[in-house]
Design an enzyme around this catalytic site. Structure first.
Site, PDB file in Angstrom:
ATOM      1  N   PRO A  89       0.821  -1.221   0.000  1.00 56.47           N
ATOM      2  CA  PRO A  89       0.000   0.000   0.000  1.00 56.47           C
ATOM      3  C   PRO A  89       0.853   1.269   0.000  1.00 56.47           C
ATOM      4  O   PRO A  89       0.355   2.348  -0.292  1.00 56.47           O
ATOM      5  CB  PRO A  89      -0.810  -0.094   1.303  1.00 56.47           C
ATOM      6  CG  PRO A  89      -0.671  -1.495   1.777  1.00 56.47           C
ATOM      7  CD  PRO A  89       0.614  -2.021   1.208  1.00 56.47           C
ATOM      8  N   GLU A 116       3.286  -8.467   8.562  1.00 57.95           N
ATOM      9  CA  GLU A 116       3.241  -7.000   8.515  1.00 57.95           C
ATOM     10  C   GLU A 116       4.115  -6.440   7.396  1.00 57.95           C
ATOM     11  O   GLU A 116       4.231  -5.220   7.244  1.00 57.95           O
ATOM     12  CB  GLU A 116       3.675  -6.397   9.853  1.00 57.95           C
ATOM     13  CG  GLU A 116       2.810  -6.815  11.055  1.00 57.95           C
ATOM     14  CD  GLU A 116       1.325  -6.593  10.811  1.00 57.95           C
ATOM     15  OE1 GLU A 116       0.945  -5.454  10.472  1.00 57.95           O
ATOM     16  OE2 GLU A 116       0.547  -7.566  10.952  1.00 57.95           O
ATOM     17  N   ARG A 154      -2.251 -10.147 -20.297  1.00 54.92           N
ATOM     18  CA  ARG A 154      -3.216 -10.011 -21.397  1.00 54.92           C
ATOM     19  C   ARG A 154      -2.724  -9.069 -22.483  1.00 54.92           C
ATOM     20  O   ARG A 154      -3.256  -9.062 -23.586  1.00 54.92           O
ATOM     21  CB  ARG A 154      -4.584  -9.585 -20.872  1.00 54.92           C
ATOM     22  CG  ARG A 154      -4.616  -8.196 -20.290  1.00 54.92           C
ATOM     23  CD  ARG A 154      -5.942  -7.889 -19.620  1.00 54.92           C
ATOM     24  NE  ARG A 154      -7.037  -7.654 -20.571  1.00 54.92           N
ATOM     25  CZ  ARG A 154      -7.216  -6.525 -21.254  1.00 54.92           C
ATOM     26  NH1 ARG A 154      -6.371  -5.526 -21.111  1.00 54.92           N
ATOM     27  NH2 ARG A 154      -8.237  -6.395 -22.084  1.00 54.92           N
ATOM     28  N   ASP A 169      -9.879  -0.905 -24.620  1.00 58.45           N
ATOM     29  CA  ASP A 169     -10.067  -0.984 -23.175  1.00 58.45           C
ATOM     30  C   ASP A 169     -10.256   0.378 -22.536  1.00 58.45           C
ATOM     31  O   ASP A 169      -9.729   1.365 -23.014  1.00 58.45           O
ATOM     32  CB  ASP A 169      -8.818  -1.586 -22.502  1.00 58.45           C
ATOM     33  CG  ASP A 169      -8.680  -3.057 -22.745  1.00 58.45           C
ATOM     34  OD1 ASP A 169      -9.699  -3.714 -23.003  1.00 58.45           O
ATOM     35  OD2 ASP A 169      -7.544  -3.555 -22.664  1.00 58.45           O
TER      36      ASP A 169
HETATM   37  N1  4HQ Z   1      -0.578  -5.544   1.023  1.00 58.87           N
HETATM   38  N2  4HQ Z   1      -1.431  -3.133  -2.961  1.00 58.87           N
HETATM   39  C1  4HQ Z   1       0.396  -5.895   3.257  1.00 58.87           C
HETATM   40  C2  4HQ Z   1      -1.454  -4.694   0.328  1.00 58.87           C
HETATM   41  C3  4HQ Z   1      -1.214  -4.255  -1.062  1.00 58.87           C
HETATM   42  C4  4HQ Z   1      -1.954  -3.260  -1.749  1.00 58.87           C
HETATM   43  C5  4HQ Z   1       0.562  -6.238   0.434  1.00 58.87           C
HETATM   44  C6  4HQ Z   1      -0.851  -5.817   2.427  1.00 58.87           C
HETATM   45  C7  4HQ Z   1       1.764  -6.323   1.326  1.00 58.87           C
HETATM   46  C8  4HQ Z   1       2.547  -6.957   3.529  1.00 58.87           C
HETATM   47  N3  4HQ Z   1      -0.280  -4.661  -1.912  1.00 58.87           N
HETATM   48  N4  4HQ Z   1       1.387  -6.756   2.663  1.00 58.87           N
HETATM   49  N5  4HQ Z   1      -2.989  -2.554  -1.293  1.00 58.87           N
HETATM   50  O1  4HQ Z   1      -2.444  -4.280   0.896  1.00 58.87           O
HETATM   51  O2  4HQ Z   1      -0.400  -3.989  -3.056  1.00 58.87           O
END
Ligand code: 4HQ
Length: 249
Positions: A89, A116, A154, A169
């Site tokens: 994130p 985490e 794709r 698209d």
């Molecule tokens: N995570 N976009 C926490 C995500 C995520 C997202 C991936 C959760 C990594 C450790 N990854 N882990 N949003 O929420 O890519």
């Protein structure tokens, strides 16, 4: 193109990348998705891949050792260089523009975190780029990696049966897609717009462009603000707005 996924859940990736358009791209030899499990590089009897965070706090982190060895092993599998992307994130939001950039590469390494996340030193020294699929929290990076694989897979030459479908698209021209209809022409849910059955391809193209512009204006003004509109587009959007206001007054 070859995509290597470093993950504690290789079956998840194998199953996602084995079906539909992406599965077919692999069968056609256009795409190769392989997995590498950091647990296979753990050195203790319990095959440990996680550790407690220094400074305290909830949850566990993925430790450096197995990740470093997994990345090294995947990199040395081919002579070509590969970008290492961590799904998180904290990353830059994935867009179709970024997807197109990835799709042009020969190789890509996707690193999936669990718990985490990973030790910050892995991100600083071993990861080239962080990518997020959206502002919500997943339980691991696998689902996000599957999103990248699908969107990139794709676009490999020959993956879609109709090459035009990628050009049509949503987002490819910076706008949302127009509405689509199929049979029956007449139904209790409504009728197919007359113009689409007229056979007048110039008019149909204009109608579709007008709908794409109108929907982007209604639903995603942020997208519309970022594209430059030619004379026709401005006229079509004006027409759409006028009709929309008349219908809603
Ligand atoms: N995570 N976009 C926490 C995500 C995520 C997202 C991936 C959760 C990594 C450790 N990854 N882990 N949003 O929420 O890519």
């Amino acid at each position: 193109m070859r995509i290597d996924v470093i993950t504690l859940f290789p079956e998840f990736i194998d199953s996602c990348a084995g079906i539909g358009v992406v599965g077919r791209a692999q069968e056609r030899g256009l795409l190769q998705v392989t997995t590498c499990n950091p647990r296979d590089f753990a050195t203790d009897n319990h095959r440990t891949v996680d550790g407690r965070p220094f400074g305290g706090g909830p949850g566990m982190l993925m430790t450096i050792g197995p990740l470093r060895d997994a990345i090294e092993s995947v990199k040395s599998a081919t002579a070509q260089s590969a970008r290492v992307v961590y799904l998180s994130p904290q990353g830059a939001r994935l867009t179709q523009e970024k997807v197109l950039e990835f799709a042009r590469m020969d190789r890509l390494i996707l690193l999936c975190g669990r718990y985490e996340g990973v030790d910050e030193r892995v991100l600083e020294k071993l990861v080239d780029e962080e990518v997020s699929i959206g502002d919500y929290v997943l339980s691991g990076g696998e689902l996000a990696a599957a999103v990248v694989i699908d969107a990139v897979g794709r676009l490999q030459d020959g993956a879609l049966n109709d090459a035009q479908s990628a050009e049509q698209d949503s987002f490819t021209d910076g706008l949302l897609d127009c509405p689509h209809y199929t049979r029956p022409v007449s139904d209790a849910l409504g009728d197919v717009p007359e113009i689409l059955m007229s056979g007048d391809h110039a008019m149909i193209r204009r109608w579709r462009r007008k709908q794409a512009l109108g929907r982007s204006w209604l639903r995603r003004p942020d997208l519309l603000a970022r594209v430059s509109l030619d004379d026709e587009a401005r006229a079509l959007l004006d027409e759409f707005r006028r009709e929309h206001r008349a219908a809603n007054s």
